[in-house]
Design a protein around this motif. Structure first.
Motif, PDB file in Angstrom:
ATOM      1  N   VAL A  97     -25.208  34.863 -24.837  1.00 52.82           N
ATOM      2  CA  VAL A  97     -25.937  33.672 -24.419  1.00 52.82           C
ATOM      3  C   VAL A  97     -25.284  32.467 -25.071  1.00 52.82           C
ATOM      4  CG1 VAL A  97     -28.154  32.460 -24.444  1.00 52.82           C
ATOM      5  CG2 VAL A  97     -28.095  34.947 -24.177  1.00 52.82           C
ATOM      6  N   VAL A  98     -24.993  31.447 -24.272  1.00 51.36           N
ATOM      7  CA  VAL A  98     -24.429  30.204 -24.802  1.00 51.36           C
ATOM      8  C   VAL A  98     -25.400  29.071 -24.485  1.00 51.36           C
ATOM      9  CG1 VAL A  98     -22.056  30.996 -24.661  1.00 51.36           C
ATOM     10  CG2 VAL A  98     -23.045  29.811 -22.716  1.00 51.36           C
ATOM     11  N   THR A  99     -25.629  28.214 -25.456  1.00 49.93           N
ATOM     12  CA  THR A  99     -26.579  27.123 -25.272  1.00 49.93           C
ATOM     13  C   THR A  99     -25.852  25.793 -25.392  1.00 49.93           C
ATOM     14  OG1 THR A  99     -27.121  27.178 -27.633  1.00 49.93           O
ATOM     15  CG2 THR A  99     -28.523  28.466 -26.158  1.00 49.93           C
ATOM     16  N   GLY A 100     -26.510  24.755 -24.914  1.00 52.67           N
ATOM     17  CA  GLY A 100     -25.923  23.423 -24.983  1.00 52.67           C
ATOM     18  C   GLY A 100     -26.325  22.585 -23.795  1.00 52.67           C
ATOM     19  N   GLY A 101     -25.839  21.370 -23.780  1.00 51.75           N
ATOM     20  CA  GLY A 101     -26.200  20.412 -22.751  1.00 51.75           C
ATOM     21  C   GLY A 101     -25.290  20.430 -21.537  1.00 51.75           C
ATOM     22  N   PRO A 102     -25.236  19.319 -20.811  1.00 46.53           N
ATOM     23  CA  PRO A 102     -24.471  19.261 -19.555  1.00 46.53           C
ATOM     24  C   PRO A 102     -22.995  19.588 -19.711  1.00 46.53           C
ATOM     25  CG  PRO A 102     -25.948  17.379 -19.739  1.00 46.53           C
ATOM     26  CD  PRO A 102     -26.006  18.086 -21.062  1.00 46.53           C
ATOM     27  N   GLU A 103     -22.412  19.214 -20.871  1.00 50.02           N
ATOM     28  CA  GLU A 103     -20.980  19.482 -21.043  1.00 50.02           C
ATOM     29  C   GLU A 103     -20.712  20.985 -21.113  1.00 50.02           C
ATOM     30  OE1 GLU A 103     -22.851  19.584 -24.955  1.00 50.02           O
ATOM     31  OE2 GLU A 103     -22.925  18.116 -23.325  1.00 50.02           O
ATOM     32  N   VAL A 104     -21.632  21.745 -21.734  1.00 48.97           N
ATOM     33  CA  VAL A 104     -21.487  23.195 -21.775  1.00 48.97           C
ATOM     34  C   VAL A 104     -21.721  23.780 -20.388  1.00 48.97           C
ATOM     35  CG1 VAL A 104     -22.393  25.341 -22.767  1.00 48.97           C
ATOM     36  CG2 VAL A 104     -22.180  23.307 -24.197  1.00 48.97           C
ATOM     37  N   GLY A 105     -22.710  23.238 -19.670  1.00 49.25           N
ATOM     38  CA  GLY A 105     -22.974  23.701 -18.312  1.00 49.25           C
ATOM     39  C   GLY A 105     -21.789  23.480 -17.390  1.00 49.25           C
ATOM     40  N   GLU A 106     -21.151  22.332 -17.530  1.00 48.64           N
ATOM     41  CA  GLU A 106     -19.975  22.033 -16.698  1.00 48.64           C
ATOM     42  C   GLU A 106     -18.833  22.987 -17.007  1.00 48.64           C
ATOM     43  OE1 GLU A 106     -16.820  18.341 -15.937  1.00 48.64           O
ATOM     44  OE2 GLU A 106     -18.749  17.932 -16.910  1.00 48.64           O
ATOM     45  N   ALA A 107     -18.596  23.207 -18.303  1.00 54.54           N
ATOM     46  CA  ALA A 107     -17.526  24.130 -18.692  1.00 54.54           C
ATOM     47  C   ALA A 107     -17.846  25.553 -18.250  1.00 54.54           C
ATOM     48  CB  ALA A 107     -17.320  24.073 -20.207  1.00 54.54           C
ATOM     49  N   PHE A 108     -19.104  25.951 -18.376  1.00 51.22           N
ATOM     50  CA  PHE A 108     -19.533  27.302 -18.012  1.00 51.22           C
ATOM     51  C   PHE A 108     -19.291  27.565 -16.528  1.00 51.22           C
ATOM     52  CE2 PHE A 108     -22.525  30.676 -16.982  1.00 51.22           C
ATOM     53  CZ  PHE A 108     -22.529  31.481 -18.111  1.00 51.22           C
ATOM     54  N   SER A 109     -19.660  26.615 -15.679  1.00 53.49           N
ATOM     55  CA  SER A 109     -19.524  26.819 -14.225  1.00 53.49           C
ATOM     56  C   SER A 109     -18.074  26.778 -13.771  1.00 53.49           C
ATOM     57  CB  SER A 109     -20.345  25.775 -13.462  1.00 53.49           C
ATOM     58  OG  SER A 109     -19.951  24.463 -13.799  1.00 53.49           O
ATOM     59  N   SER A 110     -17.173  26.362 -14.661  1.00 54.10           N
ATOM     60  CA  SER A 110     -15.744  26.320 -14.318  1.00 54.10           C
ATOM     61  C   SER A 110     -14.990  27.582 -14.732  1.00 54.10           C
ATOM     62  CB  SER A 110     -15.081  25.108 -14.994  1.00 54.10           C
ATOM     63  OG  SER A 110     -15.674  23.900 -14.561  1.00 54.10           O
ATOM     64  N   LEU A 111     -15.679  28.519 -15.394  1.00 53.19           N
ATOM     65  CA  LEU A 111     -15.016  29.731 -15.868  1.00 53.19           C
ATOM     66  C   LEU A 111     -14.679  30.685 -14.725  1.00 53.19           C
ATOM     67  CD1 LEU A 111     -17.185  30.528 -19.031  1.00 53.19           C
ATOM     68  CD2 LEU A 111     -14.879  29.550 -18.997  1.00 53.19           C
ATOM     69  N   ALA A 112     -13.670  31.507 -14.951  1.00 52.86           N
ATOM     70  CA  ALA A 112     -13.206  32.447 -13.919  1.00 52.86           C
ATOM     71  C   ALA A 112     -14.021  33.740 -13.965  1.00 52.86           C
ATOM     72  CB  ALA A 112     -11.727  32.742 -14.102  1.00 52.86           C
ATOM     73  N   PHE A 113     -15.308  33.621 -13.706  1.00 54.67           N
ATOM     74  CA  PHE A 113     -16.179  34.795 -13.641  1.00 54.67           C
ATOM     75  C   PHE A 113     -15.799  35.671 -12.450  1.00 54.67           C
ATOM     76  CE2 PHE A 113     -19.142  31.726 -15.763  1.00 54.67           C
ATOM     77  CZ  PHE A 113     -19.313  32.428 -16.939  1.00 54.67           C
ATOM     78  N   ASP A 114     -16.286  36.899 -12.468  1.00 59.79           N
ATOM     79  CA  ASP A 114     -16.137  37.767 -11.307  1.00 59.79           C
ATOM     80  C   ASP A 114     -17.257  37.524 -10.295  1.00 59.79           C
ATOM     81  OD1 ASP A 114     -13.780  39.443 -12.121  1.00 59.79           O
ATOM     82  OD2 ASP A 114     -15.092  39.745 -13.844  1.00 59.79           O
ATOM     83  N   HIS A 115     -18.345  36.902 -10.754  1.00 61.08           N
ATOM     84  CA  HIS A 115     -19.430  36.440  -9.885  1.00 61.08           C
ATOM     85  C   HIS A 115     -20.283  35.506 -10.722  1.00 61.08           C
ATOM     86  CE1 HIS A 115     -21.792  37.099  -6.106  1.00 61.08           C
ATOM     87  NE2 HIS A 115     -22.730  36.512  -6.840  1.00 61.08           N
ATOM     88  N   LEU A 116     -20.831  34.491 -10.069  1.00 60.05           N
ATOM     89  CA  LEU A 116     -21.680  33.519 -10.765  1.00 60.05           C
ATOM     90  C   LEU A 116     -22.967  33.356  -9.981  1.00 60.05           C
ATOM     91  CD1 LEU A 116     -22.119  31.306 -12.935  1.00 60.05           C
ATOM     92  CD2 LEU A 116     -20.918  29.715 -11.422  1.00 60.05           C
ATOM     93  N   ILE A 117     -24.106  33.464 -10.674  1.00 63.12           N
ATOM     94  CA  ILE A 117     -25.394  33.203 -10.043  1.00 63.12           C
ATOM     95  C   ILE A 117     -26.017  31.982 -10.701  1.00 63.12           C
ATOM     96  CG2 ILE A 117     -26.494  34.975 -11.511  1.00 63.12           C
ATOM     97  CD1 ILE A 117     -28.599  35.258  -9.238  1.00 63.12           C
ATOM     98  N   PHE A 118     -26.410  31.033  -9.873  1.00 64.22           N
ATOM     99  CA  PHE A 118     -27.039  29.797 -10.338  1.00 64.22           C
ATOM    100  C   PHE A 118     -28.411  29.674  -9.707  1.00 64.22           C
ATOM    101  CE2 PHE A 118     -28.163  25.415  -9.201  1.00 64.22           C
ATOM    102  CZ  PHE A 118     -28.218  24.818 -10.452  1.00 64.22           C
ATOM    103  N   THR A 119     -29.413  29.408 -10.525  1.00 64.66           N
ATOM    104  CA  THR A 119     -30.758  29.130 -10.041  1.00 64.66           C
ATOM    105  C   THR A 119     -31.120  27.717 -10.472  1.00 64.66           C
ATOM    106  OG1 THR A 119     -31.363  31.460 -10.324  1.00 64.66           O
ATOM    107  CG2 THR A 119     -33.156  29.891  -9.998  1.00 64.66           C
TER     108      THR A 119
END
Length: 483
Positions: A179-201
């Protein structure tokens, strides 16, 4: 800004280290047995049970006020449920699927099958409105499918996010679940990672940014969004049952639910009856509001002011506002952001409340003379996550099901299709992309690997498939062209 000092770039480096460690662990692990998957699921269940009181308290703190029972039931228990369901069924889900093999190869000993293989690392971006449930429900499917997972909870519920980080770290190696926590900058970096699948709610507006970021690495997405989920009330509906269940959907979590009924159509000649019924239903459930432990606060000032602006805008444009405040309480100078459920009559399309997803305890009530008018209106808007029909007229029910498109439907209630773990949950169009829950979630987070085993016979020569082509080739072509 220098990349070294850019918080997004710094976060990306740290997150990518976690991602690469998980990917390396997957390669080292190889096949993921049912026993290993169940062990991971059991650890998650154990932590939710162990920390249920602390999680409920954290959510109450994040919301300003939220019922501890509400959080235990609709967040903690609702998070345990998908984990238990996955544990019970995953051995069956993992079975090899036999598939038909093309004639005449099937007669010559060839066979076809599908094996479900873990995708790898699943990224989970969870929202603030049900921070535990909407973290552990997708995690249940990810673990059942044999994956590793990285989780980014919402910064709007920081106490809950930090507690989830702690309870996950207690029983999971960071190469399994992190689990990684943080604000918008962490969210932006997280959604840019090369996951094998990403689920966003979350919100559709944020989903556009998530999808853009994921596209850079061609990361497949499941988007669980929202929209304006309509209710159609038939002339054949039971009035009290309908009012009770509609307003339950607005009172629950103060309407801060992606599937909350967003606006309601009632027969024109029954408007007064339903307005009265909706008011009575609220008074029965929450006779007081301000200090009522069962009624949730709006999450923060920004969302509170947003909802107030919808009321002001609607009133200025001619709507009738009916605040349901049974005890006639004052909400000035309260220590949190509680709002009474509010009906909005005569709502028109130029009002903000009919343009934006409400995500709060406001309920526009519209009327119709002909059911087709209500259907036409719904179809003129973006496709919603949920649609609700109240009534006993099977012909009407069929007409609505066949002439509208929504992520899911509940008949004679609201919200409840999401609680059926054996039904896929997801949106359509602007309300979402893809689905999860149960076996459908297992498949979402698995790679269905197609495997064909050829016969030991010389099939190419027997069928004339390889040069030099001959009479056998012509015979094979004729056989292939037969209808």
């Amino acid at each position: 800004m220098n990349a070294i000092n850019d918080p997004v770039s710094q976060a990306a480096v740290e997150l990518n280290d976690i991602l690469q460690a998980q990917k390396n662990a997957i390669l080292d692990e190889g096949y993921v047995s049912a026993a290993t998957r169940i062990n991971r699921i059991d650890r998650a269940i154990g932590q939710l049970l162990k920390y249920q009181d602390e999680l409920a308290a954290a959510m109450s703190s994040d919301f300003g006020h939220r019922s501890l029972q509400h959080s235990k039931m609709l967040d903690v228990a609702a998070g345990v449920g998908p984990l238990q369901h996955a544990k019970k069924h995953l051995s069956k889900w993992m079975r090899v699927e036999k598939r038909k093999t093309l004639f005449p190869l099937n007669l010559l000993g060839a066979n076809s099958r599908i094996e479900y293989q873990p995708l790898g690392v699943i990224g989970i971006i969870s929202p603030w409105n049900f921070p535990v449930n909407l973290t552990f429900a997708p995690l249940a499917n990810a673990l059942a499918a044999g994956n590793r997972a990285m989780i980014k909870p919402s910064e709007f519920t920081p106490a809950t996010a930090e507690l989830m980080k702690k309870i996950i770290a207690e029983v999971f190696d960071p190469t399994e679940v992190a689990v990684v926590t943080g604000g918008p900058e962490v969210g932006e970096a997280f959604s840019s990672l090369a996951f094998d699948h990403l689920i966003f709610t979350g919100a559709t507006s944020i989903a556009r940014h998530v999808m853009t970021a994921a596209a850079k690495n061609l990361v497949p997405l499941t988007l669980e969004l929202g929209g304006k989920s309509p209710v159609i009330v038939s002339a054949s509906a039971d009035t009290k049952l309908t009012c009770d269940r509609i307003m339950w959907g607005k009172v629950t979590n103060a309407g801060q639910i992606c599937l909350a009924p967003d606006y309601c159509f009632v027969p024109e000649d029954q408007l007064d009856t339903y307005v009265e019924g909706l008011q009575k239903s609220v008074a029965q459930m929450i006779p007081t509001i301000l200090n009522n432990p069962d009624y949730t606060s709006v999450i923060n000032e920004r969302h509170y002011q947003r909802l107030q602006s919808y009321i002001t805008d609607a009133k200025e444009k001619g709507a009738t506002i009916i605040e349901i405040n049974p005890a006639h309480e004052s909400f000035i100078d309260q220590p949190f952001y509680k709002m009474p459920p509010t009906l909005i009559l005569n709502a028109s399309d130029d009002m903000l409340v009919m343009q934006e997803e409400i995500f709060g305890p406001l309920m526009p009530v519209k009327t119709y003379r002909d059911l087709k008018d209500a259907i036409r209106y719904i179809n003129s808007k973006p496709r919603p996550l949920g649609l609700y029909y109240f009534g006993s007229d099977k012909a009407e029910e069929r007409e609505i099901l066949e002439h509208t498109t929504s992520g899911g439907v509940t008949i004679n209630d609201v919200l409840m299709h999401v609680s059926q773990e054996d039904l896929p949950f997801g949106g359509v169009g602007p309300s979402g992309m893809g689905s999860y829950h149960g076996f459908d979630g297992f498949k979402t987070f698995s790679h269905a690997k197609s495997i064909f085993r050829q016969s030991k016979m010389d099939v190419a020569n027997m069928t004339g498939m390889s040069p030099p082509f001959n009479d056998k080739t012509e015979k094979t072509i004729k056989q292939m062209l037969k209808s």
